[in-house]
Motif scaffolding. Sequence first.
Motif, PDB file in Angstrom:
ATOM      1  N   THR A  85     -27.637 -19.841  30.268  1.00 46.07           N
ATOM      2  CA  THR A  85     -27.879 -20.669  31.649  1.00 46.07           C
ATOM      3  C   THR A  85     -28.959 -19.975  32.536  1.00 46.07           C
ATOM      4  O   THR A  85     -30.097 -20.270  33.403  1.00 46.07           O
ATOM      5  N   GLY A 110     -22.271 -23.378  33.341  1.00 43.04           N
ATOM      6  CA  GLY A 110     -21.166 -21.768  32.556  1.00 43.04           C
ATOM      7  C   GLY A 110     -20.124 -22.682  32.311  1.00 43.04           C
ATOM      8  O   GLY A 110     -18.912 -22.275  31.924  1.00 43.04           O
ATOM      9  N   GLY A 235     -21.912 -18.183  34.381  1.00 41.66           N
ATOM     10  CA  GLY A 235     -22.925 -19.421  34.748  1.00 41.66           C
ATOM     11  C   GLY A 235     -23.785 -18.757  35.533  1.00 41.66           C
ATOM     12  O   GLY A 235     -24.402 -18.310  35.819  1.00 41.66           O
TER      13      GLY A 235
END
Length: 332
Positions: A85, A110, A235
């Motif tokens: 990410t 994510g 994420g």
Amino acid sequence: MPPPSPKKTFIWFHAINVAGPFLGLALVLGLFSLSPEVRPYLFTGGNFKLILIQTVIVAIGALGMTMIIVSGGIDLSVGSVVAFTSVLGATLLVKGYGTESTALLTILAGGLIGSVVGLLIAGFGMLPFIVTLGMMGVIRGAAKWLAGNQTVNSPPGAPLNQLMARVNPTSLFPLPPGVWIAIGLAVVVSVVMRRTVFGRYIYAIGSNEATARLCGIRVRLQKVLIYTLAGLLFGLSGLMQLSRLTQGDPTVAFGLELDVIAAVVIGGASLNGGTGSVLGSMIGALIMAVLRNGCNQMGWQNFTQEIIIGVVIIIAVGLDMFRQSRMRRMSP
């Protein structure tokens, strides 16, 4: 004098269990403060700011891992998701995407990874350890492919770079926005875990999945939701990693999953599921950051730090096993 009742002993032991992470933090700070070279710098505002910044990525990851471990699962792909990410976020910025859209897409990536993991675990009945171990390699490879096996530098002056910027490094305040985001999310996740039906389902599934299913809980759906929400938090950790390094690096966060899992277990969560708290996990993340900070100030090399962290993980798991056996014996 009659012995204490089992109920009183249980309450006393539970109180010690809750206070354990705080005692651990005090112990770590006390040990490092014994060094006359480290002590003058350890308790300064600037160093506490650095520790809090170093805590953010592990702390946000630990929020997601707390939900997973309390539900009786595990996720070994955290480091790979953070790396992927962070690379994705940097790539989007380079391609000209705006701040809001980059942040949203990075976090959603994510969540998408988490939902895939949850579907594999819940839909096919696969073991979380095996699924996430495989995904750890898949996502790490995808990060290297996306980055072309090199780092992706964030554009200079990008607003996302300020999330973890260390402004005025010699004093505690102002704290970077990333620290406040982590604190705010900890409060939100704590409320969700303790005050909502979804949170009670998490504890119920971790305590006894078969019983939870008989009580009418849609266990498969809940597992997918748990891993998806955890993925969103992973994420966000990747976004913070991007902000801290101002670049996406596909090789970064290697072994981060161990720090995250250790933080949750040190904070009082059981690897058997059914037990854990957000506050404990946050203190556990702080302990991990203090350990690394103190080791750096002592001038210890990386391999020494890795040995210490490994020993801490073993001790944390051992204490978890001892704690669970005593809780079962003394449960009224």
